[in-house]
Motif scaffolding. Sequence first.
Motif, mmCIF file in Angstrom:
data_model
loop_
_atom_site.group_PDB
_atom_site.id
_atom_site.type_symbol
_atom_site.label_atom_id
_atom_site.label_comp_id
_atom_site.label_asym_id
_atom_site.label_seq_id
_atom_site.Cartn_x
_atom_site.Cartn_y
_atom_site.Cartn_z
ATOM 1 N N TYR A 55 -6.988 -19.519 7.192
ATOM 2 C CA TYR A 55 -6.091 -19.300 5.756
ATOM 3 C C TYR A 55 -7.128 -18.992 4.909
ATOM 4 N N VAL A 76 -8.072 -17.521 -1.339
ATOM 5 C CA VAL A 76 -8.338 -16.880 -2.637
ATOM 6 C C VAL A 76 -7.440 -15.652 -2.422
ATOM 7 N N VAL A 77 -7.339 -15.083 -1.370
ATOM 8 C CA VAL A 77 -6.444 -13.895 -1.318
ATOM 9 C C VAL A 77 -5.269 -14.294 -0.830
ATOM 10 N N GLN A 78 -4.735 -15.819 -0.588
ATOM 11 C CA GLN A 78 -3.387 -16.106 -0.294
ATOM 12 C C GLN A 78 -2.953 -15.439 0.957
ATOM 13 N N MET A 79 -3.604 -15.746 2.042
ATOM 14 C CA MET A 79 -2.915 -15.132 3.255
ATOM 15 C C MET A 79 -3.625 -15.868 4.533
ATOM 16 N N GLN A 80 -2.691 -15.855 5.463
ATOM 17 C CA GLN A 80 -3.295 -16.354 6.847
ATOM 18 C C GLN A 80 -4.059 -15.400 7.567
ATOM 19 N N SER A 120 -7.353 -6.280 2.264
ATOM 20 C CA SER A 120 -7.359 -7.458 1.483
ATOM 21 C C SER A 120 -8.799 -7.593 0.711
ATOM 22 N N GLY A 121 -9.632 -6.933 1.177
ATOM 23 C CA GLY A 121 -10.986 -7.081 0.722
ATOM 24 C C GLY A 121 -11.717 -8.453 0.785
ATOM 25 N N ALA A 122 -11.174 -9.225 1.639
ATOM 26 C CA ALA A 122 -11.768 -10.653 1.789
ATOM 27 C C ALA A 122 -12.723 -10.591 2.887
ATOM 28 N N TYR A 156 0.837 -1.304 -0.101
ATOM 29 C CA TYR A 156 0.084 0.145 -0.120
ATOM 30 C C TYR A 156 0.821 1.322 -0.022
ATOM 31 N N ALA A 166 -8.708 -7.971 -3.953
ATOM 32 C CA ALA A 166 -10.331 -8.076 -3.763
ATOM 33 C C ALA A 166 -10.725 -6.746 -3.414
ATOM 34 N N TYR A 167 -10.056 -5.658 -3.034
ATOM 35 C CA TYR A 167 -10.518 -4.617 -2.316
ATOM 36 C C TYR A 167 -10.301 -3.463 -3.371
ATOM 37 N N ILE A 220 -14.654 -14.484 -4.427
ATOM 38 C CA ILE A 220 -13.797 -14.247 -3.324
ATOM 39 C C ILE A 220 -14.104 -15.274 -2.206
ATOM 40 N N GLU A 279 3.493 -16.093 4.885
ATOM 41 C CA GLU A 279 1.894 -16.167 4.968
ATOM 42 C C GLU A 279 1.064 -15.367 3.937
#
Lengths: 122, 832, 54
Positions: free
Chosen positions: B506, B509-513, B173-175, A15, A45-46, B695, A75
């Motif tokens: 986890y 879709v956004v590949q993140m913990q 992240s938008g998730a 960001y 996705a945002y 998503i 991660e």
Amino acid sequence: MGRRDQWKQVQSGIYDPSLKARSVEERETVPDIACSLCKNFAESAYASDGRGLCKVLKIGSDISVTPNVYVLEGEVGYPAYFTTDASSCKYFERMDFIDTDGSEVADPNFRRVQRQMEKKFK
Amino acid sequence: MAAQPAKDISTQELEQKQEWWWIAEKKRSKRLDYLRKAVWKKGALGGNYAPGIKVDLEIPQLFTNMWNFWKYDPAMLRRAKSMAHVLENMPIFITDHAQLVGYMGTLPHTLAWRVDGATMVNEELYNEPGVMPEPEQESLKKVANLNAYWAGNTAVDKLARVLDPEDAVKFLSGAIGWGAPTSAYGYSGKDYEFMFAQRHGFKDIIDLIDENIEKAEDLTMGKPGPEILPVYDRIHNWDAMKIMLNAAISYAGRYARLARILAEHYETDPKRKEELLRVAKTCENVPAKAPQTFQESLQYDHFVQMLARLEAHEGAWPARPDYYHWPMYEKDVIKEKNITREEALDLVGEFMIRAYEVGGFGPRWAREGLQGITGTWVWTLGGVNKDGSDACNDLTLAFLQAARLVRVANPTFGFRWHPKVRDEVMREVFECIRHGLGYPSIRNDPLLIQNAMHWHGHPLEEARTWVHQACMSPCPTTKHGVQPMRMASATANCAKMVEYALHSGYDHVVQMQMGPKTGDARKFKTFDELFAAWTQQMKWIINTLVRTVNLGRYKDPEFYGRPFLSAISERAVESGLDVVSPVGDRGNCWVTGFTWVENVDSLAAVKKLVFDEKRYTMDELLTALESNWNGYEQMRRDFVSDAPKWGNDDDFVDEIMVRCLQEVAKHSKEIKCPSGNNWPLLPENVSGNIHYSSIVGALPNGRRLGDALYDGGISPGPGLDKKGPTAVLKSCGKIDHVGDGRAFLLNQRLSPTQLAGEKGYQLWKAYIRTWADLGLDHVQFNMVSDETLRAAQRDPEKYQEVIVRVAGYSAHFVDISRKTQDNIIQRTVQGI
Amino acid sequence: MKYKDSKNFFPHPDNPQRGDFVERVVDPRQAYYKVKPVNANDEIPADAAEFAGK
């Protein structure tokens, strides 16, 4: 590195607004081998401004330096932009289907709705 | 332009064909017909703006120039001076035939751009296809320059720097949710009691501020001490409010002057000349003074809304027009007969059209989540007065009638139903629904008043003033009750709760913990273990969103500042604080719960097929989900058809719904807003179910990544409510609509054929009685046949004016994406 | 041509050096009058010249 510092690093990668102070020419150029053309790139996705994360490379990677730095464990994905030059990235895999239709809705994996992408595929 | 109906088709034939839009065209006045067709729709077609819609670059440039000039001023004063410059210099226009004026852009087809809101949105705008004014290259340069100036300096950038970086990254992240934690993109309630009930024009407010400044100066020029230190900042704030009020009066004066110039130098038609002179007089009087006529009352309100929208990108329109404009309507139409009812109806119709044309550039997630519209303008009608008596009046009827004439998708209405509503009013409400508008939604007034007192402690009299703060959430319009900033960033993508419970936090879709590591679900031996993981993930998602939005609210006066909104709010005028400051706000927050019912159906499916019947193991389920059900089609079908689904009056799944809601309700009282009040859940969706479809990963209710999610709130999954409308109501009636959450959206589709004529009305009325008896707080209806909707998909040009209820709002069917259209058609048509 | 020489320029009563320049616009959906504050002595730009009318 503590929790806060680790996430700060991620935050600045994804960001950092200073990345966006670019000329019109830079903004308009989508390289022929760009992250947005790679099947391993997932858009945010945002924000639909073309930022996203790599699904293979993780934070700490850097494909803008020589030699490239590849980090495969972590991660959070490696932050990239739809115009990021991926010509030196060994994980680049060209995507067959790219959806530039913005009249449907978000799909981080396949959709690239930026005006520049539309132009590139017209 | 829409296709034209054959001239020889009678109204009766059109009624039979349920082509209500042609009937509206035949019935409305020439003025309304012109104005309605003149609107440039700003709602996105799916996620794209319609051809011809352009971003307004003039206002952001004017604003930025002055913002840069006043760089040493505090936020609120700097914004006021910059906005005053905009109001003084922006081009304005008056549309032919218009009697109400004011727009938030410089031209009718332009979208306002909140340039100081978020760098990410500015970048989206630069990359957006189709919205740059010609010549495009020149516009791109201007935007690139503006973006370079604001990069890192917008309200969201400033907040992102003080948020915990982990929260910032996960939120962005938008998730798990959407929105922007700043009043730059919020919903602001308006203190209608202060402006309209107490009859304060802007000059009256300036007088009040002057008195307060005088008292404050007695302190700052008096005996030194710590108590006077905060007063210096407040004086600056009052100055900012005054600058905005004076600028607003001058801005209205510019319309007055233009109307007069047109009347005196351009207009040849004597009738129009008279109208223009009346527009001029109206704009000279309001907002400077309290309104004296019905037209002034509407114009005052419209100016307030436009000015607030010039100050910030507002995503909602909390209002109660039949209540606050009633005194002037009663005076002009009923008591003094200064205007006829038809003339008043024309004004009401135009008042709706003026709101319909409003639009600002929104980020794509907002466009996709609100397809076809630019914000949820849900106006509140009906309800009760502060003493509990019926508040419905002839203006309520006029709004309902005008809605059928102008047939706009935005604003829509939410009708506050209570047992004392007269049959005459209910018939008008039903006519709007029967005409396929999808509105009004029906709200259970006594229950929601009780709910407002339960969750937020609003006193009874204040709770009775409630309006829809956005789509659904009630909020008073009073000094301490009004909510100046509700950001959508406490909007949770709830399906992630169960998804994360199954994947130990986890996000594939956004590949993140994302969420906490709640353990490998393959090893869960009991349903309670899964439910415990779900509870942890639920708390984590809500906490992350609420922390973000709380900090955004707390820091907003420093990072953004709302001088105009403050100037029209009694508590800010009194205190000298930015109205967004939590001080003096009772608190009216809620967490919007998108994609909620997926949790319930998914948990029920796992409980039944894995833990109770042991037909599948957790390992098999997780493997199938990780493959997005690919290669497991029979298993997927079992999870769809053999597991009980919400909305069929089946206690197995309904008890899980109540258990989940009660778990959230408990947590809602543990977390607090900046005013120290609660954060109850409010399940509803807008078109977020489509936005999130790619998503949210595969779920145990049989849904695959990419499939549309359910249409939201507590509405059953489309086509999954197989036992009829009463079973749906009974399932929903098992929820405590006061104690389990703030409100609960229910979409229902009814058959226009079954509900034709008097018999249809009586059936619907009986349905509403059952709905009320079962204690539900909300229901809204689509009453457009599959046949019409499919015809509209085949031949969109011919069906441009078909409106549908999406969820919490209505939209023209042709303006929503194909996926959303299909999702609406899939909803069960209930015979009642 | 300067704004002050146009019949569509209306000087501000308090400050004749400033004023409103009125344009008639007919777009694909609606017709309207637009006004913009201008300096009396500024040149009318080419894209607004058609509205100047001496």
